[in-house]
Design a protein around this motif. Structure first.
Motif, PDB file in Angstrom:
ATOM      1  N   THR A 289       0.847  -1.187   0.000  1.00  0.00           N
ATOM      2  CA  THR A 289       0.000   0.000   0.000  1.00  0.00           C
ATOM      3  C   THR A 289       0.890   1.248   0.000  1.00  0.00           C
ATOM      4  OG1 THR A 289      -0.204  -0.129   2.424  1.00  0.00           O
ATOM      5  CG2 THR A 289      -1.929  -1.178   1.100  1.00  0.00           C
ATOM      6  N   GLN A 290       0.972   1.916   1.145  1.00  0.00           N
ATOM      7  CA  GLN A 290       1.820   3.103   1.265  1.00  0.00           C
ATOM      8  C   GLN A 290       2.149   3.298   2.736  1.00  0.00           C
ATOM      9  OE1 GLN A 290       0.709   6.498  -1.209  1.00  0.00           O
ATOM     10  NE2 GLN A 290       1.437   7.923   0.365  1.00  0.00           N
ATOM     11  N   VAL A 309      -4.496   8.027   3.449  1.00  0.00           N
ATOM     12  CA  VAL A 309      -3.046   8.191   3.629  1.00  0.00           C
ATOM     13  C   VAL A 309      -2.605   9.525   3.045  1.00  0.00           C
ATOM     14  CG1 VAL A 309      -2.302   7.133   1.438  1.00  0.00           C
ATOM     15  CG2 VAL A 309      -0.856   6.913   3.489  1.00  0.00           C
ATOM     16  N   ALA A 310      -1.471   9.997   3.504  1.00  0.00           N
ATOM     17  CA  ALA A 310      -0.828  11.180   2.916  1.00  0.00           C
ATOM     18  C   ALA A 310       0.594  10.805   2.536  1.00  0.00           C
ATOM     19  CB  ALA A 310      -0.827  12.337   3.917  1.00  0.00           C
ATOM     20  N   LYS A 325      -5.309  11.560   0.604  1.00  0.00           N
ATOM     21  CA  LYS A 325      -6.024  10.830  -0.453  1.00  0.00           C
ATOM     22  C   LYS A 325      -6.520   9.491   0.065  1.00  0.00           C
ATOM     23  CE  LYS A 325      -1.442   9.332  -1.778  1.00  0.00           C
ATOM     24  NZ  LYS A 325      -0.327   9.575  -2.702  1.00  0.00           N
ATOM     25  N   LEU A 326      -7.300   8.842  -0.758  1.00  0.00           N
ATOM     26  CA  LEU A 326      -7.710   7.462  -0.534  1.00  0.00           C
ATOM     27  C   LEU A 326      -7.040   6.580  -1.582  1.00  0.00           C
ATOM     28  CD1 LEU A 326     -11.568   7.859  -0.003  1.00  0.00           C
ATOM     29  CD2 LEU A 326      -9.902   7.279   1.774  1.00  0.00           C
ATOM     30  N   LEU A 327      -6.407   5.513  -1.140  1.00  0.00           N
ATOM     31  CA  LEU A 327      -5.942   4.472  -2.049  1.00  0.00           C
ATOM     32  C   LEU A 327      -7.052   3.463  -2.198  1.00  0.00           C
ATOM     33  CD1 LEU A 327      -2.355   3.820  -0.588  1.00  0.00           C
ATOM     34  CD2 LEU A 327      -3.007   5.439  -2.387  1.00  0.00           C
ATOM     35  N   VAL A 328      -7.449   3.154  -3.417  1.00  0.00           N
ATOM     36  CA  VAL A 328      -8.564   2.259  -3.684  1.00  0.00           C
ATOM     37  C   VAL A 328      -8.046   0.984  -4.333  1.00  0.00           C
ATOM     38  CG1 VAL A 328     -10.849   2.016  -4.710  1.00  0.00           C
ATOM     39  CG2 VAL A 328     -10.005   4.288  -4.045  1.00  0.00           C
ATOM     40  N   TYR A 329      -8.372  -0.161  -3.734  1.00  0.00           N
ATOM     41  CA  TYR A 329      -7.932  -1.450  -4.277  1.00  0.00           C
ATOM     42  C   TYR A 329      -9.160  -2.322  -4.580  1.00  0.00           C
ATOM     43  CZ  TYR A 329      -3.256  -0.224  -2.713  1.00  0.00           C
ATOM     44  OH  TYR A 329      -2.049   0.422  -2.544  1.00  0.00           O
ATOM     45  N   ARG A 330      -9.067  -3.022  -5.695  1.00  0.00           N
ATOM     46  CA  ARG A 330     -10.137  -3.936  -6.103  1.00  0.00           C
ATOM     47  C   ARG A 330      -9.556  -5.333  -6.297  1.00  0.00           C
ATOM     48  NH1 ARG A 330      -9.144  -5.059 -11.372  1.00  0.00           N
ATOM     49  NH2 ARG A 330      -7.975  -3.503 -12.566  1.00  0.00           N
ATOM     50  N   GLN A 331     -10.433  -6.317  -6.310  1.00  0.00           N
ATOM     51  CA  GLN A 331      -9.996  -7.680  -6.580  1.00  0.00           C
ATOM     52  C   GLN A 331      -9.902  -7.903  -8.093  1.00  0.00           C
ATOM     53  OE1 GLN A 331     -12.825 -10.026  -4.260  1.00  0.00           O
ATOM     54  NE2 GLN A 331     -11.153 -10.555  -2.900  1.00  0.00           N
TER      55      GLN A 331
END
Length: 332
Positions: A289-290, A309-310, A325-331
């Motif tokens: 991720t971050q 996260v920033a 921001k938002l980190l967006v993860y998908r399958q």
């Protein structure tokens, strides 16, 4: 020899298919959020497809249907968590620095009132659907404050016997809450507003986030000191499995449809497990991720993961302005 070769080829294909079936998470997009300041919990209102991200002195609101920013709720001193009462169309924000809970209209995002608390350090906050009350968990006071969302007043306080972290309600009159400094789990009766039981979480140390598998009566508690995810059997209160996770964990989510378990770690990873059977979980992915993406929420409708996260100056804990921001993860 040909039969043996065919056997291994078929099994290799099955194994490859199993890995595909695991459906690893991949980065889908990032959503820029306005403002500066620290961040803590992120919460998804599933019925209304809205995401709320705590952010310093404000809360950023994102419409998950379009994945765009809907607005901001501001004017607070130090935001931690968000809870929603959908029947009343009210949202509740814990402001730990002001020792109060802010009530807002979930349709307009307008602030309705500020509720003063008689205990300090409101952090986690949840809505209990059984009692229809709001519960704050106050780390500085080793307590929980109970709020009536109708009268919008504090009606009770619970002695927790330690520093509470996150909590989860079963919808049947019980709340489970981690005690970070005691490495134990409180069982709260929401009919009496009292702690009815306390279970040790050994070998867990420093529990933070908690999630629940209601169908199979399991709790998932993530712990910083031993870098472990403890699976707790609810009827007995016993830890039945401990899974290895990353450093600096803060949150955990469970996806009952996909049977997936995810822990978000401050070291820039998320530890992901698959439920093979109730009480048996195996690692399927360490997601990159971050740095300091340590909290998250899951949209149970789309199965996407959202990490607030920033960006940080290299090698420091100093956030760079304008990078939240938002980190967006998908399958896959």
């Amino acid at each position: 020899m040909k039969k043996i070769a065919l056997f291994f080829l078929l099994n290799a294909g099955l194994f490859s298919g199993a890995k595909v079936f695991a459906q690893n998470y991949v980065l889908d997009k990032t959503i820029a959020l306005p403002g500066n300041g620290g961040y803590d919990y992120v919460f998804i209102d599933q019925p209304n497809h809205m995401l709320y991200a705590s952010h310093g002195t404000e809360v950023n609101v994102v419409d998950l249907k379009t994945e765009t920013v809907k607005g901001t709720i501001g004017g607070m001193k130090g935001v931690h968590g968000i809870a929603i009462d959908n029947e009343l169309n009210k949202g509740f924000i814990s402001d730990g620095k002001a020792d109060e809970v802010i009530v807002f209209d979930i349709k307009t995002l307008a602030v309705i009132t500020h509720i003063p608390l008689d205990h300090k350090g409101a952090d986690a906050i949840i809505f209990d659907p059984y009692s229809k009350k709001i519960f704050t968990f106050n780390g500085h006071s080793s307590s929980s404050c109970v709020i009536d969302p109708v009268s919008m007043k504090q009606i009770a306080a619970i002695d927790m016997g330690g520093a509470p972290e996150f909590a989860v309600a079963d919808g049947k009159g019980t709340i489970y809450n981690n005690l970070e400094d005691k490495s134990s789990l409180n069982v709260i009766d929401t009919k009496t507003f009292k702690v009815s039981k306390n279970y040790t979480l050994s070998p867990c140390g420093g529990p933070t986030g908690i999630a629940m598998d209601r169908d199979n009566q399991k709790l998932f508690t993530v712990c910083r000191e031993n870098k472990g995810l403890s699976v707790v059997d609810i009827p007995t209160g016993k830890v039945i499995q401990t899974l290895p996770i990353g450093v600096g964990v803060d949150a955990v989510v469970y996806d009952p449809a996909k049977k997936m378990l995810v822990a978000s770690n401050g070291d820039g990873t998320a530890s992901i497990f698959k439920q093979d059977a109730p009480g048996t979980y195996n690692p399927v992915q360490t997601l990159t991720t971050q740095y300091r993406a340590k909290t998250m929420a899951i949209d149970l409708a789309t199965h996407k993961l959202y990490f607030p996260v920033a960006d940080y100056e290299q090698g420091t804990k100093t956030m760079m302005p304008g990078t939240f921001k938002l980190l967006v993860y998908r399958q896959q």
